[in-house]
Design a protein around this motif. Structure first.
Motif, PDB file in Angstrom:
ATOM      1  N   LEU A 112       0.835  -1.223   0.072  1.00 12.38           N
ATOM      2  CA  LEU A 112       0.007  -0.135  -0.122  1.00 12.38           C
ATOM      3  C   LEU A 112       0.589   1.322   0.120  1.00 12.38           C
ATOM      4  O   LEU A 112       1.982   1.216   0.682  1.00 12.38           O
ATOM      5  N   ARG A 113       0.686   2.135  -0.835  1.00 16.54           N
ATOM      6  CA  ARG A 113       1.434   3.400  -0.858  1.00 16.54           C
ATOM      7  C   ARG A 113       1.267   4.044   0.517  1.00 16.54           C
ATOM      8  O   ARG A 113       0.119   4.206   1.265  1.00 16.54           O
ATOM      9  N   PRO A 114       2.123   4.788   0.771  1.00 15.57           N
ATOM     10  CA  PRO A 114       2.326   5.520   2.240  1.00 15.57           C
ATOM     11  C   PRO A 114       1.173   6.352   2.391  1.00 15.57           C
ATOM     12  O   PRO A 114       0.659   6.353   3.573  1.00 15.57           O
ATOM     13  N   MET A 115       0.778   7.101   1.469  1.00 13.31           N
ATOM     14  CA  MET A 115      -0.566   8.033   1.640  1.00 13.31           C
ATOM     15  C   MET A 115      -1.781   7.379   2.078  1.00 13.31           C
ATOM     16  O   MET A 115      -2.303   7.510   3.053  1.00 13.31           O
ATOM     17  N   TYR A 116      -2.123   6.156   1.488  1.00 14.60           N
ATOM     18  CA  TYR A 116      -3.058   5.290   1.688  1.00 14.60           C
ATOM     19  C   TYR A 116      -3.016   4.554   2.993  1.00 14.60           C
ATOM     20  O   TYR A 116      -4.009   4.207   3.836  1.00 14.60           O
ATOM     21  N   ALA A 117      -1.674   4.239   3.255  1.00 13.45           N
ATOM     22  CA  ALA A 117      -1.354   3.532   4.519  1.00 13.45           C
ATOM     23  C   ALA A 117      -1.713   4.562   5.751  1.00 13.45           C
ATOM     24  O   ALA A 117      -2.206   4.266   6.937  1.00 13.45           O
ATOM     25  N   PHE A 118      -1.155   5.794   5.535  1.00 10.98           N
ATOM     26  CA  PHE A 118      -1.522   6.726   6.449  1.00 10.98           C
ATOM     27  C   PHE A 118      -2.915   7.306   6.865  1.00 10.98           C
ATOM     28  O   PHE A 118      -3.437   7.264   7.883  1.00 10.98           O
ATOM     29  N   LEU A 119      -3.658   7.039   5.814  1.00 12.08           N
ATOM     30  CA  LEU A 119      -5.302   7.422   5.803  1.00 12.08           C
ATOM     31  C   LEU A 119      -5.909   6.126   6.615  1.00 12.08           C
ATOM     32  O   LEU A 119      -6.829   6.326   7.328  1.00 12.08           O
ATOM     33  N   ILE A 191       0.466   8.593  11.254  1.00 11.95           N
ATOM     34  CA  ILE A 191       1.833   8.624  11.180  1.00 11.95           C
ATOM     35  C   ILE A 191       2.596   7.422  11.509  1.00 11.95           C
ATOM     36  O   ILE A 191       3.490   6.730  10.993  1.00 11.95           O
ATOM     37  N   LYS A 192       2.084   6.867  12.456  1.00 12.39           N
ATOM     38  CA  LYS A 192       2.690   5.496  13.171  1.00 12.39           C
ATOM     39  C   LYS A 192       2.431   4.205  12.151  1.00 12.39           C
ATOM     40  O   LYS A 192       3.574   3.850  11.882  1.00 12.39           O
ATOM     41  N   PHE A 193       1.478   4.101  11.499  1.00  6.65           N
ATOM     42  CA  PHE A 193       1.384   2.969  10.363  1.00  6.65           C
ATOM     43  C   PHE A 193       2.022   3.470   9.477  1.00  6.65           C
ATOM     44  O   PHE A 193       2.639   2.706   8.453  1.00  6.65           O
ATOM     45  N   GLY A 194       2.042   4.741   8.963  1.00  4.63           N
ATOM     46  CA  GLY A 194       2.545   5.034   7.563  1.00  4.63           C
ATOM     47  C   GLY A 194       4.046   4.960   7.696  1.00  4.63           C
ATOM     48  O   GLY A 194       4.757   4.621   6.742  1.00  4.63           O
ATOM     49  N   THR A 195       4.812   5.253   9.020  1.00  9.62           N
ATOM     50  CA  THR A 195       6.229   5.066   9.119  1.00  9.62           C
ATOM     51  C   THR A 195       6.488   3.718   8.903  1.00  9.62           C
ATOM     52  O   THR A 195       7.524   3.472   8.419  1.00  9.62           O
ATOM     53  N   VAL A 196       5.718   2.818   9.460  1.00 13.29           N
ATOM     54  CA  VAL A 196       6.066   1.430   9.703  1.00 13.29           C
ATOM     55  C   VAL A 196       6.258   0.946   8.281  1.00 13.29           C
ATOM     56  O   VAL A 196       7.047   0.295   7.825  1.00 13.29           O
ATOM     57  N   ASN A 197       4.958   1.390   7.491  1.00 11.42           N
ATOM     58  CA  ASN A 197       4.936   0.933   5.935  1.00 11.42           C
ATOM     59  C   ASN A 197       6.049   1.589   5.220  1.00 11.42           C
ATOM     60  O   ASN A 197       6.657   0.643   4.462  1.00 11.42           O
ATOM     61  N   LEU A 198       6.548   2.664   5.666  1.00 15.02           N
ATOM     62  CA  LEU A 198       7.597   3.203   4.813  1.00 15.02           C
ATOM     63  C   LEU A 198       8.854   2.591   4.868  1.00 15.02           C
ATOM     64  O   LEU A 198       9.624   2.311   4.089  1.00 15.02           O
ATOM     65  N   LEU A 199       9.120   2.297   6.390  1.00 16.47           N
ATOM     66  CA  LEU A 199      10.320   1.355   6.720  1.00 16.47           C
ATOM     67  C   LEU A 199      10.220  -0.075   5.973  1.00 16.47           C
ATOM     68  O   LEU A 199      11.345  -0.370   5.674  1.00 16.47           O
ATOM     69  N   GLY A 223       8.219   0.623  17.251  1.00 14.86           N
ATOM     70  CA  GLY A 223       8.827   1.579  18.083  1.00 14.86           C
ATOM     71  C   GLY A 223       9.181   2.953  17.471  1.00 14.86           C
ATOM     72  O   GLY A 223       8.728   4.124  18.226  1.00 14.86           O
ATOM     73  N   ILE A 224       9.896   3.068  16.260  1.00 15.19           N
ATOM     74  CA  ILE A 224      10.032   4.162  15.482  1.00 15.19           C
ATOM     75  C   ILE A 224       8.792   4.937  15.174  1.00 15.19           C
ATOM     76  O   ILE A 224       8.878   6.218  15.301  1.00 15.19           O
ATOM     77  N   GLY A 225       7.863   4.162  14.854  1.00 16.72           N
ATOM     78  CA  GLY A 225       6.655   4.911  14.276  1.00 16.72           C
ATOM     79  C   GLY A 225       5.902   5.416  15.592  1.00 16.72           C
ATOM     80  O   GLY A 225       5.441   6.752  15.456  1.00 16.72           O
ATOM     81  N   GLY A 226       5.745   4.931  16.615  1.00 15.54           N
ATOM     82  CA  GLY A 226       5.245   5.374  17.839  1.00 15.54           C
ATOM     83  C   GLY A 226       5.945   6.600  18.374  1.00 15.54           C
ATOM     84  O   GLY A 226       5.401   7.737  18.568  1.00 15.54           O
ATOM     85  N   ILE A 227       7.293   6.548  18.215  1.00 10.07           N
ATOM     86  CA  ILE A 227       8.041   7.865  18.814  1.00 10.07           C
ATOM     87  C   ILE A 227       7.675   9.023  17.509  1.00 10.07           C
ATOM     88  O   ILE A 227       7.558  10.196  18.150  1.00 10.07           O
ATOM     89  N   MET A 228       7.944   8.725  16.640  1.00  7.94           N
ATOM     90  CA  MET A 228       7.404   9.725  15.490  1.00  7.94           C
ATOM     91  C   MET A 228       6.043  10.456  15.595  1.00  7.94           C
ATOM     92  O   MET A 228       5.774  11.519  15.703  1.00  7.94           O
TER      93      MET A 228
END
Length: 287
Positions: A112-119, A191-199, A223-228
């Motif tokens: 899934l693209r980061p934008m849709y993962a974010f949404l 941001i949390k799920f989008g960061t994980v998806n991006l990583l 953890g990185i997603g949660g911190i961000m």
């Protein structure tokens, strides 16, 4: 069906994992919330992490570190379970209804693209927050006020907190602070799920690695997603805690709404007031 069974499994696993994590980090959460509300009876120079820790032990004892944990556990199981399951549901919705939502990755799968993962993550967070808000409100009042040694706390226990609030302020007082909660849910979970998806997209794993991978990778990315997410949405969380306490016994502050709280808080104490407790929040968010 297999899909229903998988969703049930995810809800149970997500809820149990959330309960364990919240219980383990509740002392940090208590200190963070007292930093945000400022209702701890200490001078600002003494209201650091260690100062608040000692004050909690002095006034409320060891169990004071877990004040509000009961409401948190009742809230976190359905909330975390709903986030995990509905995030998958929203992602599947985007995959099935938007042709541009996915992109082929190096391992041959369609991510899934980061934008849709974010949404998807944000919508999941809003759904969970809306359904469980009164419990979060009760936790805010229980944890956000320091008890005094030798005297009974005005807000202790979920039932007493709800009853006292409804008696003093009416039923809809249980939804004080819901606006910043819903506003913050979208960017936080997004941001949390989008960061994980991006990583996962930046650091893909091979088929050989899939067979031997451990939970460590998922824990690090989560953890990185949660911190961000925690850093970016922290000022909004502070406003939420201030709104939850307004009108409560012993609290003098009063606001007409979200922006009034932002304006008055900034005028009185500056931008730094919105970031009180952010250091301990970073430590707490990683698990």
């Amino acid at each position: 069906t297999t899909a229903a069974a998988d969703m049930t499994r995810r809800m149970i696993c997500g809820g149990v994992a959330g309960m364990i994590a919240k219980t383990a980090t509740n002392p940090l959460e208590r200190i963070k919330m007292l930093s945000q509300t400022g209702e701890h009876g200490l001078k600002s120079s003494s209201a650091g992490i260690l100062g608040l820790y000692r004050s909690i032990l002095k006034n409320e004892g060891v169990l004071g570190l877990w004040a509000g944990n009961g409401a948190n556990l009742l809230r976190v199981f359905p909330a975390k379970a709903m986030v995990f399951s509905s995030n998958d549901m929203y992602q599947e919705f985007f995959r099935n209804n938007f042709s541009s939502a996915t992109i082929a990755s190096s391992d041959g799968q369609h991510k899934l693209r980061p934008m849709y993962a974010f949404l998807a993550g944000g919508m999941a967070g809003m759904s969970a927050s809306a359904c469980t808000y009164p419990l979060d409100f009760a936790r805010g009042r229980i944890s956000g006020k320091m008890g005094q040694r030798g005297s009974r706390k005005e807000y202790h226990g979920i039932i007493r907190t709800v009853l006292v609030t409804v008696k003093d302020e009416g039923f809809f007082a249980l939804y004080k602070g819901v606006t910043p909660t819903l506003i913050g849910a979208l960017p936080y979970e997004g941001i949390k799920f989008g960061t994980v998806n991006l990583l996962e997209k930046i650091y893909p794993i091979t088929e050989e690695q899939k067979a031997t991978r451990t939970p460590l990778r998922k824990m690090i990315f989560g953890g990185i997603g949660g911190i961000m997410a925690g850093l970016i949405t922290y000022p909004n969380d502070t406003v939420r805690r201030l709104l939850q306490l307004q009108g409560s016994r012993g609290t003098q502050s009063n606001y007409t709404g979200y922006w009034d709280c932002v304006r008055k808080t900034y005028k009185a104490q500056g931008i730094g007031r919105f970031y009180r407790g952010v250091t301990i929040n970073i430590i707490r968010m990683a698990p």
